[in-house]
Design a protein around this motif. Structure first.
Motif, PDB file in Angstrom:
ATOM      1  N   GLU A   4       0.824  -1.221   0.000  1.00 20.86           N
ATOM      2  CA  GLU A   4       0.000   0.000   0.000  1.00 20.86           C
ATOM      3  C   GLU A   4       0.859   1.271   0.000  1.00 20.86           C
ATOM      4  N   TYR A  33       2.339   4.232  -2.374  1.00 21.14           N
ATOM      5  CA  TYR A  33       2.109   4.870  -3.662  1.00 21.14           C
ATOM      6  C   TYR A  33       2.854   6.209  -3.733  1.00 21.14           C
ATOM      7  N   GLU A  53       1.664   9.046  -6.087  1.00 19.14           N
ATOM      8  CA  GLU A  53       0.453   9.752  -5.650  1.00 19.14           C
ATOM      9  C   GLU A  53       0.788  10.821  -4.619  1.00 19.14           C
TER      10      GLU A  53
END
Length: 241
Positions: free
Chosen positions: A92, A94, A97
């Motif tokens: 999880e 990223y 982002e």
């Protein structure tokens, strides 16, 4: 890797490194002890930067090297990466982002790092840093947020940080009855200083640690750098062999 009998887990800049005489005193004391004291360097630097500092300052080679604010752990004679921790840090996560979330926030400058195990910025004070944290929460991006030295912003994988990496490493690599001391000087050391092990805030610590209260496991040294670490080691474990 054989289990470590006793451990000094320390930040590098401003803690273990910075005072040659104090470091000599600390290492000389360790040489008088009947059992060896192993070293874990826990740093915000990436691996190449940490290696450069170790070489330039003639620091002892550690048994464990924990870099990038606790997101990467290296161990063994060849300093191979701990794959178990690596998998935990990649779940999880990223980074692209995070960079997108920071794009239109004034006062933030993304640091150029050799990898994306963490995403780090220089911030013009607290407000841009908090604006980024707000954006990450708004976008439901899992992360750990660390702000230190009134300018350094480190966005780490959820569950990352020096404290969690330290606890993982002690469980995996250190004997259960080991004498342990944790040492730090800045805000990104806070979670490892409060991880429940005997710990020291050296006297040259940044102001952001000034409000942290000492207790049975957290010692405030009256000396800076490695001399403060020696003071704390003797406080917790005595001066004898």
């Amino acid at each position: 890797m054989k289990k470590i009998p006793h451990l000094l887990a320390t930040d590098l800049d401003g803690t273990f490194a910075g005072d040659e005489e104090g470091l000599r005193n600390l290492l000389s004391h360790y040489e008088t002890l009947e059992e060896p004291i192993s070293l874990a360097y826990i740093t915000g630097r990436h691996r190449a930067s940490a290696a450069k500092l170790i070489y330039e300052e003639s620091l002892p080679i550690p048994d464990l090297l924990i870099t990038d604010v606790g997101t990467v752990i290296y161990s063994g004679p060849d300093f191979s990466e701990d794959e178990e921790w690596g998998k935990k840090m990649s779940a999880e996560w990223y980074p692209d982002e995070i960079i997108k979330a920071a794009k239109n926030i004034p006062g933030l400058m993304c640091q150029n790092l050799p990898h994306k195990r963490r995403v780090s910025f220089h911030s013009k004070g607290l407000l841009p840093a908090r604006a980024l944290e707000t954006q990450l929460i708004k976008r439901h991006i899992a992360h750990t947020f660390i702000f230190s030295s009134n300018r350094d912003v480190d966005i780490l994988p959820q569950g990352g940080g020096k404290g969690e990496a330290l606890k993982f490493s002690i469980t995996k690599y250190v004997e259960k009855e080991a004498n342990i001391l944790v040492a730090g000087d800045s805000g990104n050391d806070l979670d490892m200083l409060q991880a429940g092990y005997p710990a020291v805030i050296v006297s040259n610590a940044r102001a952001e640690l000034s409000g942290i209260e000492a207790d049975d496991t957290l010692f405030r040294a009256s000396y800076p750098y490695a001399q403060g670490i020696l003071e704390a080691w003797q406080h917790f474990y005595g001066t004898g062999k």
